[in-house]
Design a protein around this motif. Structure first.
Motif, mmCIF file in Angstrom:
data_model
loop_
_atom_site.group_PDB
_atom_site.id
_atom_site.type_symbol
_atom_site.label_atom_id
_atom_site.label_comp_id
_atom_site.label_asym_id
_atom_site.label_seq_id
_atom_site.Cartn_x
_atom_site.Cartn_y
_atom_site.Cartn_z
ATOM 1 N N ASP A 1 -85.181 -34.925 16.451
ATOM 2 C CA ASP A 1 -84.911 -35.127 15.163
ATOM 3 C C ASP A 1 -84.022 -34.051 14.442
ATOM 4 O OD1 ASP A 1 -84.880 -35.735 12.165
ATOM 5 O OD2 ASP A 1 -85.931 -37.414 12.837
ATOM 6 N N SER A 2 -82.811 -34.097 14.103
ATOM 7 C CA SER A 2 -81.870 -33.052 13.886
ATOM 8 C C SER A 2 -82.277 -32.773 12.268
ATOM 9 C CB SER A 2 -80.441 -33.646 13.675
ATOM 10 O OG SER A 2 -80.445 -34.788 12.822
ATOM 11 N N HIS A 3 -83.054 -33.548 11.606
ATOM 12 C CA HIS A 3 -83.504 -33.123 10.216
ATOM 13 C C HIS A 3 -84.580 -31.936 10.398
ATOM 14 C CE1 HIS A 3 -81.955 -37.094 9.518
ATOM 15 N NE2 HIS A 3 -81.782 -36.689 8.304
ATOM 16 N N TYR B 1 -84.365 -29.364 12.517
ATOM 17 C CA TYR B 1 -83.803 -28.179 13.301
ATOM 18 C C TYR B 1 -83.812 -26.971 11.927
ATOM 19 C CZ TYR B 1 -82.137 -31.072 17.115
ATOM 20 O OH TYR B 1 -81.789 -31.887 18.111
#
Length: 310
Positions: free
Chosen positions: A52-54, A56
């Motif tokens: 999930d890029s949220h 990072y």
């Protein structure tokens, strides 16, 4: 003092928790369940943080490293114990014992340093929110994790090399379920003064230092939260570090409790049972603490499995 290990000793006996065969199936099932939960739970945290890029962010970068360390931490002791129960043997070779002790010291130390690094991350996030992304840049985050690894490996190499210099004569029964450093030193029949001095000094320096850093960070965090005027703001600030504070309290309270109680009672069997708290239970509970108390993790899980956000 002999400088090499006595060649007559090729294996040790791990006494474990109970010599009664009727309890072994129960112990096997209990520890197998806890180990599978530990591996699966921490693996899910790692996969969610990577997928999930949220997530990072520095916080979840450190959390995924902590989860990896917890998997390795549990894997150094539980599989061998399960194997011994399944094969109805208590034997561990000298080489396997030294190897187990080496990796146990690495990953237990890594847990401590990563918890201290995460405390610093929360300190910067709450006390210096406008400078957070500048201070906690990817280079610093990577460097902090790298230094944690280097310190853990160096400490383990030092302790293991000193144990290799000890001689073991006749008493080879370890009243524990894994090859623990203190137990190994107590079994030696050669002079262990230098080993004890290094062990206690390292404990004060390498465990006391991170613990002092954690206490200092949270003292500053509490001071900053108290200066926030609104109750909603205080709750939001505290909620960002509640999960980490829970993990820190669980790990340090259980590990300190084990060593303090063993120093007072001198009961090795009691110490072995109590050691389960920080070697098995804490790594197992960490994923639940972070997932149940963390909205970001729960939202990321819903996005991955396709559940619409409420």
């Amino acid at each position: 003092m002999q400088s090499v290990n006595d060649t007559r000793i090729s294996e040790f006996i791990l006494l474990g928790f109970s010599e009664g065969p009727e309890l072994q199936p129960l112990i096997f099932g209990l520890f197998l369940s806890m180990y599978l939960i530990t591996v699966c739970g921490n693996l899910i945290i790692i996969l969610v943080a990577l997928s999930d890029s949220h997530l990072y962010t520095p916080m979840y970068f450190f959390l995924s490293n902590l989860s990896f360390a917890d998997i390795c931490f549990a894997s150094t002791t539980i599989p061998k114990m399960l194997w011994n129960i399944q094969t109805q043997t208590q034997v561990i070779t000298y080489a396997d014992c030294i190897t187990q002790m080496y990796f146990f010291i690495i990953f237990s130390g890594l847990d401590i340093y990563l918890l201290a690094v995460m405390a610093y991350d929360r300190f910067v996030a709450i006390c210096h929110p406008l400078q957070y992304m500048v201070i906690m840049n990817p280079r610093l985050c990577g460097l902090l994790v790298l230094m944690s690894w280097i310190t853990s490996v160096s400490h383990s190499l030092l302790q293991t090399s000193m144990v290799l210099r000890l001689s073991f004569c006749t008493e080879v029964k370890i009243p524990h379920f894994f090859c623990e450093l203190n137990q190994m030193i107590q079994l030696a029949c050669s002079d262990t003064f230098s080993n004890n001095m290094v062990m206690y000094f390292a404990a004060m320096l390498l465990a006391g230092g991170p613990l002092s850093g954690i206490i200092y960070s949270y003292s500053k965090i509490v001071s900053s939260i108290r200066r926030i005027s609104s109750g909603k703001g205080k709750y939001k600030a505290f909620s960002t570090c509640a999960s980490h504070l829970s993990v820190v309290s669980l790990f340090f309270c259980t590990s300190l409790g084990v060593y303090l109680s063993s120093a007072v009672t001198q009961n090795s069997h009691t110490s072995a049972v109590a050691s389960v708290m920080y070697t098995v239970v804490t790594p197992m509970l960490n994923p639940f603490i972070y997932s149940l108390r963390n909205k970001d993790i729960k939202m990321a899980l819903k996005r991955i499995i396709g559940v619409p956000a409420m």
